[in-house]
Design an enzyme around this catalytic site. Structure first.
Site, short mmCIF file in Angstrom:
data_model
loop_
_atom_site.label_atom_id
_atom_site.label_comp_id
_atom_site.label_asym_id
_atom_site.label_seq_id
_atom_site.Cartn_x
_atom_site.Cartn_y
_atom_site.Cartn_z
N HIS A 131 100.63 51.82 -48.18
CA HIS A 131 101.01 52.99 -48.85
C HIS A 131 100.34 54.11 -47.90
O HIS A 131 100.05 55.31 -48.34
CB HIS A 131 100.87 53.24 -50.02
CG HIS A 131 101.78 52.58 -51.20
ND1 HIS A 131 103.18 52.09 -50.73
CD2 HIS A 131 101.49 52.32 -52.47
CE1 HIS A 131 103.48 51.28 -51.75
NE2 HIS A 131 102.69 51.41 -52.65
N HIS A 171 107.68 56.73 -55.00
CA HIS A 171 107.03 55.88 -55.70
C HIS A 171 107.00 56.36 -57.24
O HIS A 171 105.88 56.71 -57.89
CB HIS A 171 105.70 55.72 -55.35
CG HIS A 171 104.84 54.36 -55.56
ND1 HIS A 171 104.78 54.11 -57.02
CD2 HIS A 171 104.23 53.65 -55.00
CE1 HIS A 171 104.27 52.87 -56.99
NE2 HIS A 171 104.00 52.41 -55.75
N GLU A 193 111.38 50.76 -55.75
CA GLU A 193 110.91 51.50 -54.43
C GLU A 193 111.87 50.92 -53.34
O GLU A 193 111.66 49.88 -52.98
CB GLU A 193 109.33 51.36 -54.01
CG GLU A 193 108.57 51.72 -55.09
CD GLU A 193 107.19 51.04 -55.00
OE1 GLU A 193 106.55 50.99 -54.04
OE2 GLU A 193 106.90 50.23 -56.03
C1 GLA Z 1 103.37 49.38 -54.81
C2 GLA Z 1 102.33 47.93 -54.58
C3 GLA Z 1 101.58 47.55 -55.70
C4 GLA Z 1 100.74 48.89 -55.88
C5 GLA Z 1 101.53 50.22 -56.30
C6 GLA Z 1 100.53 51.40 -56.27
O1 GLA Z 1 104.15 49.08 -55.84
O2 GLA Z 1 103.42 47.02 -54.17
O3 GLA Z 1 100.93 46.49 -55.42
O4 GLA Z 1 99.93 49.07 -55.05
O5 GLA Z 1 102.27 50.54 -55.36
O6 GLA Z 1 99.50 51.08 -57.27
#
Ligand code: GLA
Length: 343
Positions: A106, A176, A305
């Protein structure tokens, strides 16, 4: 449509943060903050005639600064994981910041979620922009990026992502938000349908291996509505890797997913022009206190997402996240809300 903005406090660095609200004539209301270009609250009409806040968030900047779960935020430069925190482009090997074991997640140590963006508000939209400088977190090129939130009279929140870079780079943006169609509590009884026949197989570190697996006959089959919790604890190696759902679904078309709750009567329809959807059941979410003192915890929210596939640069055949110098990137994801009739 009504638009307004107010102060949302200061970051620990002393930067001013503002909250921008859009409200349509049905009373649906979206509030976004320029810190992380995040969706802070989304009030949607429920079957009882009241409003339910369907996203998790915080009442102050300190809440956002003090968590690592990307709550409501815009994610970049690369959403999700880049294996080995490195990629090759144009004969050059780029090293990214490894913030998730050996991998990059991210956007790295300080991703787009941890910056105050520039904001511009119109009658029915708020646009957040920022310049991500050459070398930020290891990425090449000065990237001018924006996300525009637009609220419509048909109860849709549209997110439009745009980017332009002066060098070849890679980019994949997402939002997110942690949804809960009852405004709180477990989401395991809320129903979900995902328009995907296949999903990306995970290996160690929740990193896609490059293989696609069929959903058929597995806990990943959401082609018809089923409660999110129905198969979440099934004995399945892919579920064990992520502690629940944390997978990229390979979308069969622009209607990505529909979620609905019998309790609130709210249905959420997610449409996108992106090829993938990370369905995440907040497995790694710690216990927090959110807006209005509300407790938040694992499996009390789900994320949808929309994205390019995680680890795309290191997997053969995945849609490419490369953005060539001077080329414009444009993607759109829409979240529509309505009341659904119980059969
Ligand atoms: C995404 C990732 C997860 C986690 C979240 C944030 O969805 O795929 O594994 O890292 O973000 O916590």
């Amino acid at each position: 449509m009504k638009a307004a903005s107010r102060s949302f406090g200061l970051t620990s660095r002393g930067e001013a943060v503002r909250a921008y609200t859009l409200e349509n004539s049905h009373g649906m209301q979206a509030t976004m903050i320029d810190y992380g270009a995040a969706l802070q609250s989304l009030l949607v009409r429920n079957r009882q005639g009241g409003l339910t806040d369907v996203v998790q968030g915080f009442d102050d900047v300190a809440g956002y600064e003090g968590q690592d779960a990307y709550i409501g935020a815009t994610i970049g430069r690369m959403a999700n994981r880049v294996g080995g925190a490195a990629f090759s482009l144009g004969g050059h090997r780029y090293a990214l910041y490894a913030n998730n074991g050996a991998n990059h997640l991210h956007g790295g140590q300080r991703g787009f979620d941890k910056y105050v963006w520039q904001a511009e508000q119109g009658e029915d939209f708020v646009r957040f922009s920022r310049l991500s400088p050459d070398g930020e977190e290891g990425y090449p090129g000065n990237l001018q990026v924006s996300v525009t939130y637009r609220l419509t009279e048909d109860n849709t929140l549209c997110l439009c992502y745009e980017a332009l870079c002066d060098r070849d780079t890679i980019v994949s943006l997402t939002n997110h938000s942690y949804f809960n169609l009852n405004g709180g509590g477990s989401v395991l009884e809320q129903q979900l349908q995902i328009n995907a026949q296949r999903y990306s197989e995970l290996g160690a570190g929740v990193l896609p291996t490059g293989r696609a697996l069929p959903v058929e006959g597995s806990p990943f089959d959401f082609r018809s509505f089923k409660p999110i919790g129905q198969d979440i604890d099934a004995k399945h190696p892919q579920l064990e890797l992520g502690g629940g759902y944390d997978h990229n679904f390979i979308l069969s078309g622009p209607l990505a997913a529909i979620a609905r709750s019998g309790e609130s009567g709210i249905a959420l329809r997610c449409e996108t022009d992106l090829p993938g959807l990370q369905f995440y059941t907040a497995n790694f979410l710690g216990n927090f206190t959110g807006k209005g003192g509300k407790a938040m915890g694992p499996r009390q929210a789900f994320c949808l997402e929309s994205q390019l596939f995680p680890n795309a640069m290191n997997c053969y055949g995945f849609p490419s996240p490369v953005l060539r110098a001077g080329e414009r990137m444009h993607h759109e994801t829409r979240y529509n809300f309505s009341l659904f009739e119980v059969e």
